[in-house]
Write a protein that holds these residues in place. Structure first.
Motif, PDB file in Angstrom:
ATOM      1  N   TYR A 189      33.878  40.917  49.226  1.00  0.00           N
ATOM      2  CA  TYR A 189      33.106  39.685  49.015  1.00  0.00           C
ATOM      3  C   TYR A 189      33.510  38.609  50.015  1.00  0.00           C
ATOM      4  O   TYR A 189      32.653  37.869  50.517  1.00  0.00           O
ATOM      5  CB  TYR A 189      33.279  39.161  47.587  1.00  0.00           C
ATOM      6  CG  TYR A 189      32.389  39.845  46.586  1.00  0.00           C
ATOM      7  CD1 TYR A 189      30.998  39.706  46.625  1.00  0.00           C
ATOM      8  CD2 TYR A 189      32.928  40.633  45.580  1.00  0.00           C
ATOM      9  CE1 TYR A 189      30.178  40.339  45.709  1.00  0.00           C
ATOM     10  CE2 TYR A 189      32.118  41.275  44.645  1.00  0.00           C
ATOM     11  CZ  TYR A 189      30.741  41.124  44.724  1.00  0.00           C
ATOM     12  OH  TYR A 189      29.934  41.751  43.814  1.00  0.00           O
ATOM     13  N   ASN A 226      30.034  34.633  47.264  1.00  0.00           N
ATOM     14  CA  ASN A 226      29.749  34.881  45.851  1.00  0.00           C
ATOM     15  C   ASN A 226      31.005  34.591  45.024  1.00  0.00           C
ATOM     16  O   ASN A 226      31.731  35.499  44.618  1.00  0.00           O
ATOM     17  CB  ASN A 226      29.251  36.309  45.644  1.00  0.00           C
ATOM     18  CG  ASN A 226      28.596  36.493  44.308  1.00  0.00           C
ATOM     19  OD1 ASN A 226      28.905  35.786  43.347  1.00  0.00           O
ATOM     20  ND2 ASN A 226      27.696  37.460  44.233  1.00  0.00           N
ATOM     21  N   GLN A 227      31.228  33.308  44.800  1.00  0.00           N
ATOM     22  CA  GLN A 227      32.431  32.868  44.087  1.00  0.00           C
ATOM     23  C   GLN A 227      32.471  33.386  42.648  1.00  0.00           C
ATOM     24  O   GLN A 227      33.551  33.660  42.122  1.00  0.00           O
ATOM     25  CB  GLN A 227      32.501  31.347  44.083  1.00  0.00           C
ATOM     26  CG  GLN A 227      32.675  30.759  45.465  1.00  0.00           C
ATOM     27  CD  GLN A 227      32.666  29.257  45.426  1.00  0.00           C
ATOM     28  OE1 GLN A 227      33.602  28.657  44.920  1.00  0.00           O
ATOM     29  NE2 GLN A 227      31.609  28.651  45.936  1.00  0.00           N
ATOM     30  N   GLU A 228      31.302  33.526  42.043  1.00  0.00           N
ATOM     31  CA  GLU A 228      31.251  34.016  40.661  1.00  0.00           C
ATOM     32  C   GLU A 228      31.785  35.443  40.569  1.00  0.00           C
ATOM     33  O   GLU A 228      32.615  35.740  39.704  1.00  0.00           O
ATOM     34  CB  GLU A 228      29.813  33.964  40.144  1.00  0.00           C
ATOM     35  CG  GLU A 228      29.674  34.455  38.706  1.00  0.00           C
ATOM     36  CD  GLU A 228      28.229  34.435  38.230  1.00  0.00           C
ATOM     37  OE1 GLU A 228      27.908  35.276  37.378  1.00  0.00           O
ATOM     38  OE2 GLU A 228      27.441  33.598  38.700  1.00  0.00           O
ATOM     39  N   GLN A 229      31.356  36.313  41.455  1.00  0.00           N
ATOM     40  CA  GLN A 229      31.815  37.696  41.420  1.00  0.00           C
ATOM     41  C   GLN A 229      33.292  37.820  41.817  1.00  0.00           C
ATOM     42  O   GLN A 229      34.011  38.660  41.279  1.00  0.00           O
ATOM     43  CB  GLN A 229      30.934  38.583  42.306  1.00  0.00           C
ATOM     44  CG  GLN A 229      29.569  38.831  41.719  1.00  0.00           C
ATOM     45  CD  GLN A 229      29.640  39.486  40.347  1.00  0.00           C
ATOM     46  OE1 GLN A 229      30.354  40.470  40.145  1.00  0.00           O
ATOM     47  NE2 GLN A 229      28.927  38.909  39.385  1.00  0.00           N
ATOM     48  N   ILE A 230      33.719  36.987  42.734  1.00  0.00           N
ATOM     49  CA  ILE A 230      35.146  36.975  43.092  1.00  0.00           C
ATOM     50  C   ILE A 230      35.963  36.544  41.880  1.00  0.00           C
ATOM     51  O   ILE A 230      36.964  37.176  41.536  1.00  0.00           O
ATOM     52  CB  ILE A 230      35.403  36.055  44.309  1.00  0.00           C
ATOM     53  CG1 ILE A 230      34.780  36.659  45.566  1.00  0.00           C
ATOM     54  CG2 ILE A 230      36.908  35.825  44.506  1.00  0.00           C
ATOM     55  CD1 ILE A 230      34.788  35.751  46.781  1.00  0.00           C
ATOM     56  N   THR A 266      40.506  39.771  36.132  1.00  0.00           N
ATOM     57  CA  THR A 266      41.072  41.009  35.584  1.00  0.00           C
ATOM     58  C   THR A 266      42.555  41.167  35.904  1.00  0.00           C
ATOM     59  O   THR A 266      43.246  41.962  35.270  1.00  0.00           O
ATOM     60  CB  THR A 266      40.323  42.259  36.109  1.00  0.00           C
ATOM     61  OG1 THR A 266      40.548  42.391  37.516  1.00  0.00           O
ATOM     62  CG2 THR A 266      38.838  42.190  35.805  1.00  0.00           C
ATOM     63  N   VAL A 278      35.217  36.714  38.682  1.00  0.00           N
ATOM     64  CA  VAL A 278      35.176  37.744  37.632  1.00  0.00           C
ATOM     65  C   VAL A 278      36.212  38.824  37.927  1.00  0.00           C
ATOM     66  O   VAL A 278      36.920  39.279  37.023  1.00  0.00           O
ATOM     67  CB  VAL A 278      33.752  38.355  37.536  1.00  0.00           C
ATOM     68  CG1 VAL A 278      33.744  39.637  36.731  1.00  0.00           C
ATOM     69  CG2 VAL A 278      32.781  37.359  36.947  1.00  0.00           C
ATOM     70  N   ARG A 279      36.302  39.212  39.173  1.00  0.00           N
ATOM     71  CA  ARG A 279      37.259  40.265  39.537  1.00  0.00           C
ATOM     72  C   ARG A 279      38.700  39.751  39.498  1.00  0.00           C
ATOM     73  O   ARG A 279      39.593  40.443  39.020  1.00  0.00           O
ATOM     74  CB  ARG A 279      36.882  40.846  40.892  1.00  0.00           C
ATOM     75  CG  ARG A 279      35.715  41.815  40.739  1.00  0.00           C
ATOM     76  CD  ARG A 279      34.922  42.009  42.002  1.00  0.00           C
ATOM     77  NE  ARG A 279      33.887  43.009  41.811  1.00  0.00           N
ATOM     78  CZ  ARG A 279      32.711  42.763  41.220  1.00  0.00           C
ATOM     79  NH1 ARG A 279      32.430  41.561  40.754  1.00  0.00           N
ATOM     80  NH2 ARG A 279      31.814  43.715  41.088  1.00  0.00           N
ATOM     81  N   THR A 338      39.977  45.971  42.431  1.00  0.00           N
ATOM     82  CA  THR A 338      39.957  44.506  42.422  1.00  0.00           C
ATOM     83  C   THR A 338      40.241  43.957  43.817  1.00  0.00           C
ATOM     84  O   THR A 338      39.511  43.096  44.320  1.00  0.00           O
ATOM     85  CB  THR A 338      40.982  43.960  41.401  1.00  0.00           C
ATOM     86  OG1 THR A 338      40.643  44.451  40.106  1.00  0.00           O
ATOM     87  CG2 THR A 338      41.010  42.447  41.395  1.00  0.00           C
ATOM     88  N   ASP A 398      37.299  44.952  46.194  1.00  0.00           N
ATOM     89  CA  ASP A 398      36.063  44.227  45.878  1.00  0.00           C
ATOM     90  C   ASP A 398      36.153  42.770  46.324  1.00  0.00           C
ATOM     91  O   ASP A 398      35.231  42.244  46.965  1.00  0.00           O
ATOM     92  CB  ASP A 398      35.763  44.266  44.376  1.00  0.00           C
ATOM     93  CG  ASP A 398      35.225  45.597  43.899  1.00  0.00           C
ATOM     94  OD1 ASP A 398      34.955  46.489  44.729  1.00  0.00           O
ATOM     95  OD2 ASP A 398      35.087  45.745  42.664  1.00  0.00           O
ATOM     96  N   VAL A 399      37.256  42.118  45.988  1.00  0.00           N
ATOM     97  CA  VAL A 399      37.436  40.717  46.378  1.00  0.00           C
ATOM     98  C   VAL A 399      37.429  40.610  47.905  1.00  0.00           C
ATOM     99  O   VAL A 399      36.765  39.740  48.477  1.00  0.00           O
ATOM    100  CB  VAL A 399      38.734  40.129  45.772  1.00  0.00           C
ATOM    101  CG1 VAL A 399      39.080  38.792  46.411  1.00  0.00           C
ATOM    102  CG2 VAL A 399      38.592  39.989  44.265  1.00  0.00           C
TER     103      VAL A 399
END
Length: 139
Positions: free
Chosen positions: A57, A5-9, A15, A11-12, A50, A53-54
């Motif tokens: 993922y 899930n590159q999009e969610q990575i 930050t 996004v995090r 962060t 989460d990363v």
């Protein structure tokens, strides 16, 4: 083929510059007042979330072994070459703060500048770059 899930990575990871800026301002202007203490606590908490989460993922997407703890997330991703080994100790130290910040927050020493506040100013951007490089190589 992996589904990462590159999009969610992304996004995090996005930050990290804000977190780093907050930590930098706090470190440069530390007086130990309540607002600074709370801001530092929140910035450290965001850094922890962060990184974990990363890492989660990446573990899920690349089907790495399951993590049993926050420290394990860092150790697994380090072992898979996501980031350089010299970052591992700093990131493990960071995620170990989670319990103190989230569960034992009433005992957190808000008037003190935590040593990681300064360390993370360089470590978090290095983590971000390393993850982005890992994704480019592996995908």
């Amino acid at each position: 083929m992996y589904y990462v899930n590159q999009e969610q990575i992304a996004v995090r990871l996005a930050t990290i510059p804000e977190i780093t800026e907050a930590l930098s301002v706090l470190a440069a202007n530390w007086k130990g007042d309540l607002l600074q203490g709370l801001a530092q606590e929140r910035a450290l908490h965001l850094a922890i979330e962060t990184v974990t989460d990363v890492g989660s993922y990446l573990i899920d997407g690349f089907i790495m072994r399951d993590a049993s703890s926050y420290e394990d997330i860092v150790e697994i991703t380090a072992g898979e070459g996501v980031f350089p080994g010299e970052l591992q100790d700093t990131l493990v130290e960071l995620v170990k703060l989670r319990r103190a910040i989230v569960q034992d927050y009433y005992a957190w020493p808000r008037a003190e500048l935590h040593p990681l506040t300064k360390t993370l100013i360089e470590a978090l951007p290095a983590f971000k770059s390393a993850v982005e490089g890992y994704l480019e190589r592996e995908l």
